[in-house]
Design a protein around this motif. Structure first.
Motif, mmCIF file in Angstrom:
data_model
loop_
_atom_site.group_PDB
_atom_site.id
_atom_site.type_symbol
_atom_site.label_atom_id
_atom_site.label_comp_id
_atom_site.label_asym_id
_atom_site.label_seq_id
_atom_site.Cartn_x
_atom_site.Cartn_y
_atom_site.Cartn_z
ATOM 1 N N MET A 61 -9.644 -15.004 -22.279
ATOM 2 C CA MET A 61 -8.489 -14.556 -21.381
ATOM 3 C C MET A 61 -8.386 -15.702 -20.219
ATOM 4 S SD MET A 61 -7.138 -11.127 -19.516
ATOM 5 C CE MET A 61 -8.467 -11.745 -18.132
ATOM 6 N N GLN A 62 -9.597 -15.837 -19.499
ATOM 7 C CA GLN A 62 -9.495 -16.668 -18.532
ATOM 8 C C GLN A 62 -9.233 -18.271 -18.868
ATOM 9 O OE1 GLN A 62 -13.281 -16.561 -16.081
ATOM 10 N NE2 GLN A 62 -12.684 -14.576 -15.314
ATOM 11 N N GLN A 63 -9.761 -18.651 -19.990
ATOM 12 C CA GLN A 63 -9.401 -20.038 -20.492
ATOM 13 C C GLN A 63 -7.863 -20.077 -21.006
ATOM 14 O OE1 GLN A 63 -12.618 -20.063 -23.472
ATOM 15 N NE2 GLN A 63 -13.899 -21.263 -22.144
ATOM 16 N N ARG A 64 -7.277 -18.960 -21.543
ATOM 17 C CA ARG A 64 -5.932 -18.909 -21.888
ATOM 18 C C ARG A 64 -5.091 -19.319 -20.690
ATOM 19 N NH1 ARG A 64 -7.509 -15.102 -25.638
ATOM 20 N NH2 ARG A 64 -6.779 -13.432 -24.128
ATOM 21 N N LEU A 65 -5.421 -18.660 -19.576
ATOM 22 C CA LEU A 65 -4.363 -18.758 -18.250
ATOM 23 C C LEU A 65 -4.854 -20.055 -17.790
ATOM 24 C CD1 LEU A 65 -4.990 -15.224 -16.967
ATOM 25 C CD2 LEU A 65 -3.076 -16.083 -17.924
ATOM 26 N N LEU A 66 -5.964 -20.502 -17.514
ATOM 27 C CA LEU A 66 -6.223 -21.861 -17.043
ATOM 28 C C LEU A 66 -5.734 -23.094 -18.256
ATOM 29 C CD1 LEU A 66 -9.872 -21.528 -15.718
ATOM 30 C CD2 LEU A 66 -7.915 -21.704 -14.404
ATOM 31 N N PHE A 99 -9.171 -12.520 -13.019
ATOM 32 C CA PHE A 99 -8.436 -12.753 -14.114
ATOM 33 C C PHE A 99 -8.080 -14.225 -14.441
ATOM 34 C CE2 PHE A 99 -6.756 -8.534 -12.825
ATOM 35 C CZ PHE A 99 -6.915 -8.205 -13.882
ATOM 36 N N LEU A 100 -8.286 -15.244 -13.557
ATOM 37 C CA LEU A 100 -8.197 -16.575 -13.709
ATOM 38 C C LEU A 100 -9.750 -17.369 -13.369
ATOM 39 C CD1 LEU A 100 -4.940 -17.798 -11.602
ATOM 40 C CD2 LEU A 100 -5.237 -17.675 -14.217
#
Length: 389
Positions: A61-66, A99-100
Motif C-alpha cells: 500500500m505504501q509503495q502504491r501511494l509513493l 500510510f505513506l
C-alpha cells in the motif's frame, strides 16, 4: 546478473526477496553507469530487476501511494492550508508515516496554494507560439509544479529576460522518474508515451525542452529512449536540457544577457548526482560565478543522501542522514550564508539539518537580473526548525 545469465542462478531469482534486498540499495543515481570500465548499463539492469519483482509480487500500500506521489501532491495543493498544517502536526505526521511511510522527522516542503500549471494558464503561457525564433517549452516536474512555484516563476523571468518565448504544455505530466526508480515500469512507460507524444511535436515546431529538475532531464534523456525505443523518444532526448545547462550554453554562444546586478552573499553549491549523470559539467555553479558580489563555495561531500524517494522513507531515514551528514555539516559553516543546488530532493536534505535556505541557481540568476527582488528576502530567511523527531 552474471550468475543468472550464465545459468548459475535461476531466472526466478529476479522475483525473490533476496534480489529485492539488493535492488532496494540502488537509489538510481546513475553514477555506476558513468564509472563502469566495461560500459555496462547497470541502472538499466537494476530497473529490470525491480520491475520483475513488482510484476511478480505487486506493490505494498505504501509503495502504491509513493508511486502516485504526483497525485498526492496534486490533492495536497487543492487542500494546501490543511495539508501544510498537517506537515507540522505530530498526530498527522504519525498518520503520514503509517500510510505513506514518510519519516516523521523529515522536513517536508509546503504545498503551493495553486499549481504552476494553473498559473501558466492564467498567464497564457499554455498557448504555443508558431512564429520562428528563440522558443522554450518548460517541462514541469512534481516539485516546481506543486511545491516551489517560485522556482517556476524564476525560470520564466530569466528566460523572458533573455528573449525567449515560453510555452508550458497544459497536458504534460511528470517525468515519472520516481516510478522508474521503484520499478513501476508499466505506469512509467504509459506516462512516457503521453509526454513523448506532445513533446516531440513541440520540438518539431521549433521548441527546446527545458526543465528545472535534473531528475526529469535525466529521465527524458536516458530513461524514455530505454522505455520506449522509438524515434520520437530520441527526438525528445536530444532536445531536452536541464535549465542551468541550457542557460550556460546560451552564455557559451554569447547569447546570455550579462546585465547582472551584484548579489552580496556567500553560498555553498552542491552538484546533484542526476546532473552529474548527464555529464554536462557544473553549469549551475558556472552561472553563479557570473553574478557580481556572489561568493560560490563548491561543497565536495558526495551524495546528499536523499536520493529522491529513498530519503523520504522511514526505513531509510537514518541511513539517508548518515550519507548526507558531510554536506549538512558543510552548510553549517559560518562562511556559508545559504545553500544552492538544482535538485529538489537534495534541497530538502540540505535544509534538514540547518535553518539556512537552499535556493536553485535559477532563482539567484533571477534576483541578479532584478526580475524578482523578493528573492533577496528568501536568501537571508531562516527556515523552520525541525520540531518533529
Amino acid at each position: 546478473m552474471r550468475a543468472i545469465l550464465s545459468g548459475q542462478l535461476a531466472p526466478e531469482t529476479l522475483a525473490s526477496d533476496e534480489m529485492k534486498e539488493v535492488a532496494d540499495l540502488c537509489v538510481h543515481c546513475h553514477q555506476c553507469r558513468l564509472e563502469c570500465p566495461a560500459n555496462v548499463d547497470i541502472p538499466k539492469l537494476m530497473v529490470e530487476a525491480k520491475g520483475q519483482f513488482v510484476a511478480t509480487n505487486g506493490l505494498s500500500m505504501q509503495q502504491r501511494l509513493l508511486a502516485r506521489i504526483d497525485q498526492v501532491a496534486s490533492f495536497g495543493t487543492l487542500v494546501s492550508p490543511l495539508a501544510n498544517q498537517a506537515i507540522t502536526n505530530r498526530p498527522a505526521r504519525w498518520l503520514i508515516e503509517r500510510f505513506l511511510g514518510i519519516a516523521q522527522g523529515r522536513k517536508l516542503p509546503r504545498f503551493a496554494q495553486r499549481s504552476f500549471l494553473r498559473t501558466a494558464q492564467r498567464r497564457r503561457l499554455t498557448r504555443p507560439d508558431r512564429r520562428p525564433g528563440h522558443k522554450v517549452l518548460y517541462f514541469l516536474d512534481i516539485y516546481a509544479n506543486w511545491f516551489d512555484v517560485q522556482l517556476a516563476n524564476a525560470l520564466i523571468e530569466v528566460l523572458e529576460h533573455n528573449g525567449a518565448r515560453i510555452y508550458v504544455h497544459p497536458k504534460q505530466q511528470p517525468s515519472g522518474m520516481h516510478m522508474v526508480s521503484m520499478g513501476v515500469i508499466d505506469r512509467a512507460r504509459r506516462m512516457a508515451q503521453r509526454n513523448v507524444q506532445i513533446l516531440s511535436e513541440a520540438v518539431r515546431q521549433g521548441y527546446t525542452i527545458v526543465t528545472t529538475e535534473p531528475s526529469a532531464a535525466l529521465c527524458l534523456n536516458v530513461e524514455y529512449p530505454s522505455l520506449l525505443g522509438t524515434a520520437d523518444a530520441e527526438v525528445v532526448a536530444s532536445n531536452t536540457f536541464e535549465a542551468s545547462t541550457y542557460l550556460w550554453r546560451l552564455h557559451q554562444r554569447g547569447k546570455l544577457e550579462l546585465d547582472l546586478q551584484p548579489v552580496n552573499a556567500s553560498v555553498g553549491y552542491h552538484l546533484p548526482c542526476h546532473l552529474r549523470a548527464l555529464d554536462v559539467g557544473s553549469p549551475g555553479e558556472n552561472l553563479l560565478r557570473l553574478i557580481p558580489g556572489l561568493t560560490v563555495r563548491r561543497i565536495e561531500k558526495g551524495c546528499s543522501g536523499m536520493a529522491g524517494m529513498f530519503g523520504l522513507q522511514r526505513k531509510n531515514y537514518r541511513a539517508s542522514l548518515r550519507s548526507g551528514w558531510g554536506l549538512i555539516s558543510a552548510l553549517r559553516s559560518p562562511k556559508v550564508q545559504a545553500g544552492t543546488t538544482e535538485c529538489s530532493t537534495c534541497k530538502i536534505q540540505m535544509e534538514q539539518g540547518t535553518t539556512k535556505p537552499t535556493l536553485h541557481p535559477v532563482k539567484l540568476l533571477a534576483l541578479a537580473y532584478g526580475r524578482m527582488p523578493e528573492l533577496a528576502d528568501a536568501l537571508t530567511a531562516r527556515g523552520e526548525e525541525l520540531v518533529l523527531t
